[in-house]
Write a protein that holds these residues in place. Structure first.
Motif, PDB file in Angstrom:
ATOM      1  N   ASP A  48     -57.241 -46.723 -29.019  1.00  0.00           N
ATOM      2  CA  ASP A  48     -57.230 -47.164 -30.410  1.00  0.00           C
ATOM      3  C   ASP A  48     -58.594 -47.636 -30.884  1.00  0.00           C
ATOM      4  OD1 ASP A  48     -54.585 -46.559 -30.745  1.00  0.00           O
ATOM      5  OD2 ASP A  48     -53.896 -48.556 -30.149  1.00  0.00           O
ATOM      6  N   GLU A  49     -59.468 -48.023 -29.975  1.00  0.00           N
ATOM      7  CA  GLU A  49     -60.786 -48.540 -30.350  1.00  0.00           C
ATOM      8  C   GLU A  49     -61.616 -47.505 -31.102  1.00  0.00           C
ATOM      9  OE1 GLU A  49     -60.677 -51.158 -26.328  1.00  0.00           O
ATOM     10  OE2 GLU A  49     -61.637 -49.235 -26.416  1.00  0.00           O
ATOM     11  N   THR A  50     -61.364 -46.244 -30.889  1.00  0.00           N
ATOM     12  CA  THR A  50     -62.132 -45.210 -31.572  1.00  0.00           C
ATOM     13  C   THR A  50     -61.716 -45.056 -33.031  1.00  0.00           C
ATOM     14  OG1 THR A  50     -60.616 -43.496 -30.844  1.00  0.00           O
ATOM     15  CG2 THR A  50     -62.532 -43.934 -29.447  1.00  0.00           C
ATOM     16  N   LYS A  51     -60.618 -45.701 -33.432  1.00  0.00           N
ATOM     17  CA  LYS A  51     -60.143 -45.578 -34.802  1.00  0.00           C
ATOM     18  C   LYS A  51     -60.695 -46.657 -35.720  1.00  0.00           C
ATOM     19  CE  LYS A  51     -56.031 -43.155 -33.429  1.00  0.00           C
ATOM     20  NZ  LYS A  51     -54.660 -42.859 -33.708  1.00  0.00           N
ATOM     21  N   GLU A  52     -61.547 -47.547 -35.197  1.00  0.00           N
ATOM     22  CA  GLU A  52     -62.133 -48.581 -36.045  1.00  0.00           C
ATOM     23  C   GLU A  52     -63.189 -47.956 -36.965  1.00  0.00           C
ATOM     24  OE1 GLU A  52     -64.196 -51.630 -33.833  1.00  0.00           O
ATOM     25  OE2 GLU A  52     -65.233 -50.155 -32.642  1.00  0.00           O
ATOM     26  N   PRO A  53     -63.394 -48.534 -38.138  1.00  0.00           N
ATOM     27  CA  PRO A  53     -64.395 -47.995 -39.064  1.00  0.00           C
ATOM     28  C   PRO A  53     -65.790 -47.993 -38.428  1.00  0.00           C
ATOM     29  CG  PRO A  53     -63.094 -49.735 -40.099  1.00  0.00           C
ATOM     30  CD  PRO A  53     -62.725 -49.711 -38.663  1.00  0.00           C
ATOM     31  N   GLU A  54     -66.598 -47.050 -38.851  1.00  0.00           N
ATOM     32  CA  GLU A  54     -67.952 -46.913 -38.298  1.00  0.00           C
ATOM     33  C   GLU A  54     -68.772 -48.187 -38.486  1.00  0.00           C
ATOM     34  OE1 GLU A  54     -71.086 -44.928 -36.352  1.00  0.00           O
ATOM     35  OE2 GLU A  54     -68.966 -44.490 -36.472  1.00  0.00           O
ATOM     36  N   TRP A  55     -68.690 -48.816 -39.674  1.00  0.00           N
ATOM     37  CA  TRP A  55     -69.469 -50.023 -39.929  1.00  0.00           C
ATOM     38  C   TRP A  55     -69.056 -51.153 -38.996  1.00  0.00           C
ATOM     39  CZ3 TRP A  55     -67.204 -54.626 -41.193  1.00  0.00           C
ATOM     40  CH2 TRP A  55     -65.882 -54.589 -41.634  1.00  0.00           C
ATOM     41  N   LYS A  56     -67.766 -51.216 -38.681  1.00  0.00           N
ATOM     42  CA  LYS A  56     -67.283 -52.262 -37.786  1.00  0.00           C
ATOM     43  C   LYS A  56     -67.744 -52.001 -36.352  1.00  0.00           C
ATOM     44  CE  LYS A  56     -63.225 -55.060 -37.073  1.00  0.00           C
ATOM     45  NZ  LYS A  56     -61.833 -55.274 -37.446  1.00  0.00           N
ATOM     46  N   ARG A  57     -67.725 -50.753 -35.949  1.00  0.00           N
ATOM     47  CA  ARG A  57     -68.189 -50.377 -34.607  1.00  0.00           C
ATOM     48  C   ARG A  57     -69.660 -50.723 -34.445  1.00  0.00           C
ATOM     49  NH1 ARG A  57     -70.718 -46.531 -31.730  1.00  0.00           N
ATOM     50  NH2 ARG A  57     -71.298 -45.304 -33.525  1.00  0.00           N
TER      51      ARG A  57
ATOM     52  N   ALA B 114     -73.991 -54.059 -32.320  1.00  0.00           N
ATOM     53  CA  ALA B 114     -75.185 -54.849 -32.589  1.00  0.00           C
ATOM     54  C   ALA B 114     -75.015 -56.270 -32.072  1.00  0.00           C
ATOM     55  CB  ALA B 114     -75.492 -54.859 -34.088  1.00  0.00           C
ATOM     56  N   ARG B 115     -73.806 -56.805 -32.187  1.00  0.00           N
ATOM     57  CA  ARG B 115     -73.537 -58.155 -31.700  1.00  0.00           C
ATOM     58  C   ARG B 115     -73.638 -58.197 -30.173  1.00  0.00           C
ATOM     59  NH1 ARG B 115     -69.099 -58.785 -34.378  1.00  0.00           N
ATOM     60  NH2 ARG B 115     -67.693 -58.232 -32.704  1.00  0.00           N
ATOM     61  N   ILE B 116     -73.203 -57.145 -29.514  1.00  0.00           N
ATOM     62  CA  ILE B 116     -73.223 -57.100 -28.054  1.00  0.00           C
ATOM     63  C   ILE B 116     -74.620 -56.789 -27.531  1.00  0.00           C
ATOM     64  CG2 ILE B 116     -72.374 -55.844 -26.033  1.00  0.00           C
ATOM     65  CD1 ILE B 116     -69.779 -55.371 -27.663  1.00  0.00           C
ATOM     66  N   PHE B 117     -75.258 -55.748 -28.064  1.00  0.00           N
ATOM     67  CA  PHE B 117     -76.515 -55.252 -27.523  1.00  0.00           C
ATOM     68  C   PHE B 117     -77.740 -55.654 -28.330  1.00  0.00           C
ATOM     69  CE2 PHE B 117     -73.317 -52.123 -26.133  1.00  0.00           C
ATOM     70  CZ  PHE B 117     -73.442 -52.297 -24.765  1.00  0.00           C
ATOM     71  N   GLY B 118     -77.549 -56.200 -29.504  1.00  0.00           N
ATOM     72  CA  GLY B 118     -78.677 -56.488 -30.384  1.00  0.00           C
ATOM     73  C   GLY B 118     -79.046 -55.239 -31.155  1.00  0.00           C
ATOM     74  N   ASP B 119     -79.933 -55.400 -32.121  1.00  0.00           N
ATOM     75  CA  ASP B 119     -80.359 -54.246 -32.907  1.00  0.00           C
ATOM     76  C   ASP B 119     -81.279 -53.386 -32.063  1.00  0.00           C
ATOM     77  OD1 ASP B 119     -78.932 -54.964 -35.150  1.00  0.00           O
ATOM     78  OD2 ASP B 119     -80.543 -56.225 -35.916  1.00  0.00           O
ATOM     79  N   GLU B 120     -80.938 -52.134 -31.946  1.00  0.00           N
ATOM     80  CA  GLU B 120     -81.746 -51.226 -31.133  1.00  0.00           C
ATOM     81  C   GLU B 120     -83.052 -50.880 -31.840  1.00  0.00           C
ATOM     82  OE1 GLU B 120     -81.457 -46.766 -29.271  1.00  0.00           O
ATOM     83  OE2 GLU B 120     -79.629 -47.896 -29.573  1.00  0.00           O
ATOM     84  N   LEU B 121     -82.983 -50.641 -33.136  1.00  0.00           N
ATOM     85  CA  LEU B 121     -84.160 -50.261 -33.903  1.00  0.00           C
ATOM     86  C   LEU B 121     -84.364 -51.240 -35.052  1.00  0.00           C
ATOM     87  CD1 LEU B 121     -83.547 -46.425 -34.136  1.00  0.00           C
ATOM     88  CD2 LEU B 121     -85.123 -47.606 -32.612  1.00  0.00           C
ATOM     89  N   PRO B 122     -85.602 -51.585 -35.360  1.00  0.00           N
ATOM     90  CA  PRO B 122     -85.848 -52.467 -36.498  1.00  0.00           C
ATOM     91  C   PRO B 122     -85.577 -51.735 -37.808  1.00  0.00           C
ATOM     92  CG  PRO B 122     -87.916 -51.703 -35.581  1.00  0.00           C
ATOM     93  CD  PRO B 122     -86.829 -51.216 -34.666  1.00  0.00           C
ATOM     94  N   GLU B 123     -85.410 -52.499 -38.870  1.00  0.00           N
ATOM     95  CA  GLU B 123     -85.152 -51.914 -40.188  1.00  0.00           C
ATOM     96  C   GLU B 123     -86.367 -51.160 -40.709  1.00  0.00           C
ATOM     97  OE1 GLU B 123     -82.310 -51.880 -42.102  1.00  0.00           O
ATOM     98  OE2 GLU B 123     -81.335 -52.662 -40.317  1.00  0.00           O
ATOM     99  N   THR B 124     -87.564 -51.647 -40.396  1.00  0.00           N
ATOM    100  CA  THR B 124     -88.803 -51.000 -40.837  1.00  0.00           C
ATOM    101  C   THR B 124     -89.673 -50.689 -39.623  1.00  0.00           C
ATOM    102  OG1 THR B 124     -89.903 -53.125 -41.099  1.00  0.00           O
ATOM    103  CG2 THR B 124     -88.837 -52.210 -43.053  1.00  0.00           C
ATOM    104  N   THR B 125     -90.521 -49.712 -39.789  1.00  0.00           N
ATOM    105  CA  THR B 125     -91.452 -49.391 -38.712  1.00  0.00           C
ATOM    106  C   THR B 125     -92.680 -50.283 -38.812  1.00  0.00           C
ATOM    107  OG1 THR B 125     -92.512 -47.684 -40.032  1.00  0.00           O
ATOM    108  CG2 THR B 125     -90.691 -46.987 -38.610  1.00  0.00           C
TER     109      THR B 125
END
Length: 59
Positions: free
Chosen positions: A5-14, A19-30
């Motif tokens: 069922d975890e795959t049925k969660e909305p993309e934004w929620k996933r 991000a909460r678990i692993f942190g932001d992988e990429l910054p918003e700006t370069t």
């Protein structure tokens, strides 16, 4: 085979959960888009490149 069922969660929620678990992988700006990397701070490669310019080419 049924997917969990975890795959049925909305993309934004996933993404928020990951991000909460692993942190932001990429910054918003370069790095080149940010003001904190002003031209006064030259990188080592920039200094090397400028030192390689022959005197008759200006600099």
């Amino acid at each position: 085979m049924t997917e969990p069922d975890e795959t049925k969660e909305p993309e934004w929620k996933r993404k928020q959960r990951l991000a909460r678990i692993f942190g932001d992988e990429l910054p918003e700006t370069t790095q080149d888009e940010r003001d904190d990397t002003a031209e006064s701070e030259e990188s080592t490669s920039d200094r090397w490149l400028k030192s390689q310019v022959p005197p008759h080419h200006g600099g």
